[in-house]
Design a protein around this motif. Structure first.
Motif, PDB file in Angstrom:
ATOM      1  N   GLU A  10       0.830  -1.216   0.000  1.00 20.07           N
ATOM      2  CA  GLU A  10       0.000   0.000   0.000  1.00 20.07           C
ATOM      3  C   GLU A  10       0.861   1.260   0.000  1.00 20.07           C
ATOM      4  OE1 GLU A  10      -3.638   0.242   2.506  1.00 20.07           O
ATOM      5  OE2 GLU A  10      -2.481   1.812   3.501  1.00 20.07           O
ATOM      6  N   ARG A  11       0.451   2.201  -0.830  1.00 14.85           N
ATOM      7  CA  ARG A  11       1.097   3.518  -0.872  1.00 14.85           C
ATOM      8  C   ARG A  11       0.004   4.571  -0.779  1.00 14.85           C
ATOM      9  NH1 ARG A  11       3.442   0.019  -4.211  1.00 14.85           N
ATOM     10  NH2 ARG A  11       5.686  -0.238  -4.089  1.00 14.85           N
ATOM     11  N   VAL A  12       0.314   5.643  -0.098  1.00 15.03           N
ATOM     12  CA  VAL A  12      -0.671   6.718   0.027  1.00 15.03           C
ATOM     13  C   VAL A  12      -0.008   8.045  -0.316  1.00 15.03           C
ATOM     14  CG1 VAL A  12      -0.303   7.047   2.511  1.00 15.03           C
ATOM     15  CG2 VAL A  12      -2.464   7.750   1.488  1.00 15.03           C
ATOM     16  N   THR A  13      -0.724   8.836  -1.071  1.00 17.35           N
ATOM     17  CA  THR A  13      -0.329  10.199  -1.408  1.00 17.35           C
ATOM     18  C   THR A  13      -1.480  11.094  -0.992  1.00 17.35           C
ATOM     19  OG1 THR A  13       0.934   9.443  -3.308  1.00 17.35           O
ATOM     20  CG2 THR A  13       0.288  11.754  -3.292  1.00 17.35           C
ATOM     21  N   TRP A  14      -1.171  12.240  -0.443  1.00 15.66           N
ATOM     22  CA  TRP A  14      -2.227  13.136   0.031  1.00 15.66           C
ATOM     23  C   TRP A  14      -2.488  14.240  -0.968  1.00 15.66           C
ATOM     24  CZ3 TRP A  14      -5.257  12.271   4.185  1.00 15.66           C
ATOM     25  CH2 TRP A  14      -4.869  11.216   5.016  1.00 15.66           C
ATOM     26  N   SER A  15      -3.761  14.539  -1.151  1.00 10.46           N
ATOM     27  CA  SER A  15      -4.204  15.654  -1.983  1.00 10.46           C
ATOM     28  C   SER A  15      -5.230  16.438  -1.173  1.00 10.46           C
ATOM     29  CB  SER A  15      -4.817  15.115  -3.279  1.00 10.46           C
ATOM     30  OG  SER A  15      -5.142  16.178  -4.144  1.00 10.46           O
ATOM     31  N   ARG A  16      -5.985  17.289  -1.819  1.00  8.61           N
ATOM     32  CA  ARG A  16      -7.057  18.041  -1.159  1.00  8.61           C
ATOM     33  C   ARG A  16      -8.316  17.941  -2.005  1.00  8.61           C
ATOM     34  NH1 ARG A  16      -5.651  20.085   3.438  1.00  8.61           N
ATOM     35  NH2 ARG A  16      -3.491  20.614   3.744  1.00  8.61           N
ATOM     36  N   THR A  19     -12.955  21.510  -1.197  1.00  8.59           N
ATOM     37  CA  THR A  19     -13.139  22.434  -0.073  1.00  8.59           C
ATOM     38  C   THR A  19     -11.856  22.636   0.723  1.00  8.59           C
ATOM     39  OG1 THR A  19     -13.789  20.708   1.499  1.00  8.59           O
ATOM     40  CG2 THR A  19     -15.546  21.705   0.163  1.00  8.59           C
ATOM     41  N   GLY A  20     -10.763  21.986   0.284  1.00 15.12           N
ATOM     42  CA  GLY A  20      -9.484  22.151   0.955  1.00 15.12           C
ATOM     43  C   GLY A  20      -9.167  21.089   1.991  1.00 15.12           C
ATOM     44  N   ARG A  21     -10.068  20.144   2.214  1.00 11.47           N
ATOM     45  CA  ARG A  21      -9.804  19.082   3.192  1.00 11.47           C
ATOM     46  C   ARG A  21      -8.828  18.052   2.623  1.00 11.47           C
ATOM     47  NH1 ARG A  21     -16.043  18.228   4.216  1.00 11.47           N
ATOM     48  NH2 ARG A  21     -15.701  17.685   2.055  1.00 11.47           N
ATOM     49  N   PRO A  22      -7.945  17.502   3.464  1.00 16.22           N
ATOM     50  CA  PRO A  22      -7.014  16.475   3.002  1.00 16.22           C
ATOM     51  C   PRO A  22      -7.759  15.208   2.572  1.00 16.22           C
ATOM     52  CG  PRO A  22      -6.418  17.267   5.200  1.00 16.22           C
ATOM     53  CD  PRO A  22      -7.749  17.853   4.873  1.00 16.22           C
ATOM     54  N   VAL A  23      -7.281  14.600   1.491  1.00 14.35           N
ATOM     55  CA  VAL A  23      -7.859  13.357   0.977  1.00 14.35           C
ATOM     56  C   VAL A  23      -6.713  12.408   0.617  1.00 14.35           C
ATOM     57  CG1 VAL A  23      -9.205  12.301  -0.879  1.00 14.35           C
ATOM     58  CG2 VAL A  23      -9.853  14.540  -0.004  1.00 14.35           C
ATOM     59  N   PRO A  24      -6.732  11.174   1.164  1.00 16.36           N
ATOM     60  CA  PRO A  24      -5.696  10.216   0.792  1.00 16.36           C
ATOM     61  C   PRO A  24      -6.010   9.549  -0.554  1.00 16.36           C
ATOM     62  CG  PRO A  24      -7.140   9.253   2.437  1.00 16.36           C
ATOM     63  CD  PRO A  24      -7.603  10.665   2.226  1.00 16.36           C
ATOM     64  N   VAL A  43      -9.713   6.400  -3.480  1.00 17.78           N
ATOM     65  CA  VAL A  43      -9.711   7.821  -3.142  1.00 17.78           C
ATOM     66  C   VAL A  43     -10.457   7.949  -1.827  1.00 17.78           C
ATOM     67  CG1 VAL A  43     -10.444  10.126  -3.811  1.00 17.78           C
ATOM     68  CG2 VAL A  43      -9.663   8.509  -5.560  1.00 17.78           C
ATOM     69  N   GLY A  44      -9.794   8.495  -0.827  1.00 18.01           N
ATOM     70  CA  GLY A  44     -10.402   8.550   0.493  1.00 18.01           C
ATOM     71  C   GLY A  44     -10.635   7.139   0.994  1.00 18.01           C
ATOM     72  N   LEU A  45     -11.651   6.979   1.801  1.00 17.40           N
ATOM     73  CA  LEU A  45     -11.943   5.650   2.346  1.00 17.40           C
ATOM     74  C   LEU A  45     -13.206   5.065   1.733  1.00 17.40           C
ATOM     75  CD1 LEU A  45     -10.969   6.330   6.054  1.00 17.40           C
ATOM     76  CD2 LEU A  45      -9.631   5.186   4.277  1.00 17.40           C
ATOM     77  N   SER A  46     -13.544   5.506   0.506  1.00 10.96           N
ATOM     78  CA  SER A  46     -14.743   4.996  -0.156  1.00 10.96           C
ATOM     79  C   SER A  46     -14.386   3.793  -1.032  1.00 10.96           C
ATOM     80  CB  SER A  46     -15.423   6.105  -0.957  1.00 10.96           C
ATOM     81  OG  SER A  46     -14.554   6.585  -1.957  1.00 10.96           O
ATOM     82  N   GLU A  47     -15.037   3.647  -2.156  1.00  4.13           N
ATOM     83  CA  GLU A  47     -14.888   2.467  -2.994  1.00  4.13           C
ATOM     84  C   GLU A  47     -13.455   2.247  -3.463  1.00  4.13           C
ATOM     85  OE1 GLU A  47     -17.209   4.756  -3.481  1.00  4.13           O
ATOM     86  OE2 GLU A  47     -19.044   3.690  -3.008  1.00  4.13           O
ATOM     87  N   THR A  48     -13.213   0.999  -3.887  1.00  2.31           N
ATOM     88  CA  THR A  48     -11.935   0.587  -4.451  1.00  2.31           C
ATOM     89  C   THR A  48     -12.123   0.311  -5.933  1.00  2.31           C
ATOM     90  OG1 THR A  48     -11.193  -0.410  -2.383  1.00  2.31           O
ATOM     91  CG2 THR A  48     -10.187  -1.247  -4.405  1.00  2.31           C
ATOM     92  N   ALA A  49     -11.230   0.822  -6.765  1.00  3.47           N
ATOM     93  CA  ALA A  49     -11.243   0.524  -8.192  1.00  3.47           C
ATOM     94  C   ALA A  49     -10.124  -0.468  -8.486  1.00  3.47           C
ATOM     95  CB  ALA A  49     -11.035   1.805  -9.006  1.00  3.47           C
ATOM     96  N   LEU A  50     -10.480  -1.614  -9.057  1.00  2.00           N
ATOM     97  CA  LEU A  50      -9.482  -2.596  -9.461  1.00  2.00           C
ATOM     98  C   LEU A  50      -8.917  -2.176 -10.815  1.00  2.00           C
ATOM     99  CD1 LEU A  50     -11.332  -5.867  -8.456  1.00  2.00           C
ATOM    100  CD2 LEU A  50      -9.793  -4.424  -7.091  1.00  2.00           C
TER     101      LEU A  50
END
Length: 83
Positions: A10-16, A19-24, A43-50
């Motif tokens: 697993e790798r994570v990169t942070w964006s926004r 509204t400016g909130r951080p999103v992994p 994106v975030g903690l929602s669905e996963t795309a294979l």
């Protein structure tokens, strides 16, 4: 700030978000519905795309086109415009 999905490699990169909130933004190896190891995007903690082979190619192309579109929009702004 930490975030995890529990994927292998697993790798994570942070964006926004808009509204400016951080999103992994996650990439990693997970299992599909048959138990096969597959690369994935989240994106975030929602669905996963294979990421199947064909989808990976299309995703790269879409990202390239979007970045080019954004550059064109910036070039068309009047001097001093910040939006």
């Amino acid at each position: 700030m930490t975030a995890t999905r529990g994927w292998r490699e697993e790798r994570v990169t942070w964006s926004r978000d808009t509204t400016g909130r951080p999103v992994p933004l996650f990439t990693g190896i997970t299992r599909d519905e048959r138990g096969k190891d597959v690369p994935a995007l989240g994106v975030g903690l929602s669905e996963t795309a294979l990421l199947t082979a064909g989808l990976r190619d299309q995703l790269w192309e879409n990202m390239r086109l979007t970045l080019n579109d954004a550059a064109e929009v910036r070039r068309q702004r009047p001097p001093g415009a910040d939006r």
